[in-house]
Write an enzyme that holds these catalytic residues in place. Sequence first.
Site, PDB file in Angstrom:
ATOM      1  N   LYS A  77       0.640  -0.856  -0.029  1.00 12.92           N
ATOM      2  CA  LYS A  77      -0.060  -0.014  -0.032  1.00 12.92           C
ATOM      3  C   LYS A  77       0.771   1.273   0.077  1.00 12.92           C
ATOM      4  O   LYS A  77       0.470   2.247  -0.514  1.00 12.92           O
ATOM      5  CB  LYS A  77      -0.981  -0.079   1.213  1.00 12.92           C
ATOM      6  N   ASP A 114      -9.749   4.283   2.244  1.00 11.78           N
ATOM      7  CA  ASP A 114     -10.092   3.549   3.394  1.00 11.78           C
ATOM      8  C   ASP A 114     -10.757   4.592   4.590  1.00 11.78           C
ATOM      9  O   ASP A 114     -11.450   4.138   5.119  1.00 11.78           O
ATOM     10  CB  ASP A 114      -8.826   3.154   4.334  1.00 11.78           C
ATOM     11  N   GLY A 142      -0.888   3.066  13.392  1.00 16.16           N
ATOM     12  CA  GLY A 142      -0.298   2.446  12.097  1.00 16.16           C
ATOM     13  C   GLY A 142      -0.937   2.903  10.976  1.00 16.16           C
ATOM     14  O   GLY A 142      -1.530   3.938  10.824  1.00 16.16           O
ATOM     15  N   ALA A 144      -3.545   1.976   9.171  1.00 15.65           N
ATOM     16  CA  ALA A 144      -5.071   2.141   9.262  1.00 15.65           C
ATOM     17  C   ALA A 144      -5.432   3.493   9.959  1.00 15.65           C
ATOM     18  O   ALA A 144      -6.228   4.167   9.575  1.00 15.65           O
ATOM     19  CB  ALA A 144      -5.654   0.748   9.807  1.00 15.65           C
TER      20      ALA A 144
HETATM   21  P1  ATR Z   1      -2.204  -1.390   9.862  1.00 19.28           P
HETATM   22  O1  ATR Z   1      -1.895  -1.042   8.370  1.00 19.28           O
HETATM   23  O2  ATR Z   1      -3.114  -2.522  10.070  1.00 19.28           O
HETATM   24  O3  ATR Z   1      -2.165  -0.191  10.970  1.00 19.28           O
HETATM   25  P2  ATR Z   1       0.232  -1.372  11.269  1.00 19.28           P
HETATM   26  O4  ATR Z   1       0.901  -0.197  10.525  1.00 19.28           O
HETATM   27  O5  ATR Z   1       1.497  -2.565  11.306  1.00 19.28           O
HETATM   28  O6  ATR Z   1      -0.909  -2.156  10.466  1.00 19.28           O
HETATM   29  O7  ATR Z   1      -0.267  -1.034  12.787  1.00 19.28           O
HETATM   30  C1  ATR Z   1      -0.369  -1.865  13.680  1.00 19.28           C
HETATM   31  C2  ATR Z   1      -0.839  -1.138  14.889  1.00 19.28           C
HETATM   32  O8  ATR Z   1      -1.252  -1.886  15.865  1.00 19.28           O
HETATM   33  C3  ATR Z   1      -0.074  -0.334  15.546  1.00 19.28           C
HETATM   34  O9  ATR Z   1      -0.713   0.938  16.070  1.00 19.28           O
HETATM   35  C4  ATR Z   1       0.761  -1.299  16.495  1.00 19.28           C
HETATM   36  O10 ATR Z   1       1.282  -0.587  17.501  1.00 19.28           O
HETATM   37  P3  ATR Z   1       3.136  -0.129  17.146  1.00 19.28           P
HETATM   38  O11 ATR Z   1       3.119   1.020  16.215  1.00 19.28           O
HETATM   39  O12 ATR Z   1       3.446   0.072  18.694  1.00 19.28           O
HETATM   40  O13 ATR Z   1       3.580  -1.355  16.504  1.00 19.28           O
HETATM   41  C5  ATR Z   1      -0.509  -1.965  16.923  1.00 19.28           C
HETATM   42  N1  ATR Z   1      -0.088  -3.206  17.525  1.00 19.28           N
HETATM   43  C6  ATR Z   1       0.127  -4.255  16.881  1.00 19.28           C
HETATM   44  N2  ATR Z   1       0.322  -5.154  17.958  1.00 19.28           N
HETATM   45  C7  ATR Z   1       0.015  -4.786  19.136  1.00 19.28           C
HETATM   46  C8  ATR Z   1       0.190  -5.112  20.574  1.00 19.28           C
HETATM   47  N3  ATR Z   1       0.488  -6.164  20.767  1.00 19.28           N
HETATM   48  N4  ATR Z   1       0.248  -4.111  21.629  1.00 19.28           N
HETATM   49  C9  ATR Z   1      -0.163  -2.747  21.155  1.00 19.28           C
HETATM   50  N5  ATR Z   1      -0.234  -2.283  19.873  1.00 19.28           N
HETATM   51  C10 ATR Z   1      -0.236  -3.364  18.841  1.00 19.28           C
END
Ligand code: ATR
Length: 287
Positions: A77, A114, A142, A144
């Site tokens: 993306k 989105d 992140g 999204a």
């Molecule tokens: P997407 O495109 O789906 O948003 P991403 O950019 O990888 O995917 O973002 C994932 C989000 O979920 C982030 O806010 C991530 O937090 P970090 O920026 O700290 O990685 C959050 N996230 C994923 N697993 C997590 C966990 N176990 N605890 C807290 N936040 C989590």
Amino acid sequence: MHDTDTHKPIASIPLAGVIGWPVAQSRSPALHAHWLRRYGIAGAYVPMAVLSEHLGQVLHALPKAGFVGVNVTIPHKESVLALADVVTDRAALIGAANTLIFRPDGRLHADNTDGYGFMANLRQRAPDWAPEHGPAALIGAGGAARAVVAALLEAQVPEIRIANRTRLRADQLRAEFGARIVVYDWAQAGNMLDGAVTVVNATSMGMVGKPPLRVPLDALSPGALVTDLVYNPLETAFLAEARARGCRTVDGLGMLLHQAAPGFERWFGRRPDVDDDLRRAVLASGP
Ligand code: ATR
């Protein structure tokens, strides 16, 4: 002159699809197949598993094979923006595209729907929701979350409070999107719910196979609208708890359904309906 004298395919059927790696989990093929069937449109929508190093070549070749556009998903993306000839303002702002149009003049047009999907879902399922009436609280920072921030700012939300496990990513959103963003420490995520009109989980937590989101909801006002971008399960523990506290909740499936509509319209020439039939078809297509 006969058609066979030109290089144009005869009465070509418009093709579209989704490019990702992996792509087998994508619900988009079922979603578009439902619309194609419902409207009796001769077209097809296929999943395409494409490695990052082949993305440019594939995008270059698809229009020559009758493709009118594609959706792009993880992990392409962001990188697709560099390959596009035209990037819409909102895709540039979000830093990612999910909908590509192969223009007849050969140019590759990249858009991001989105944020539109996020808003259209909430407007449809909670028609009384008035995001401009108070702060929004966003958990996650992140890819999204970026689309959600752009959409909420456009909807005149006065303040967006953001907490993310990695604070730096939330600080980055503030640096990019400006003073209406207020960053909270991850440990303070529960506090930012106080007085929030809109509450959004934009992390992947709560998705099947991942741990549940553990943000204390004591500060939540019963009048808040609470939504989760996770749609598997349809009702996450986070939504269930918010509902038990008297909040209006909206699941994340509708965002997926609505974000697909602008692409379908551009590729196949008909604005599709997002309704319960579509929800059922998509839910029946996967685990
Ligand atoms: P997407 O495109 O789906 O948003 P991403 O950019 O990888 O995917 O973002 C994932 C989000 O979920 C982030 O806010 C991530 O937090 P970090 O920026 O700290 O990685 C959050 N996230 C994923 N697993 C997590 C966990 N176990 N605890 C807290 N936040 C989590």
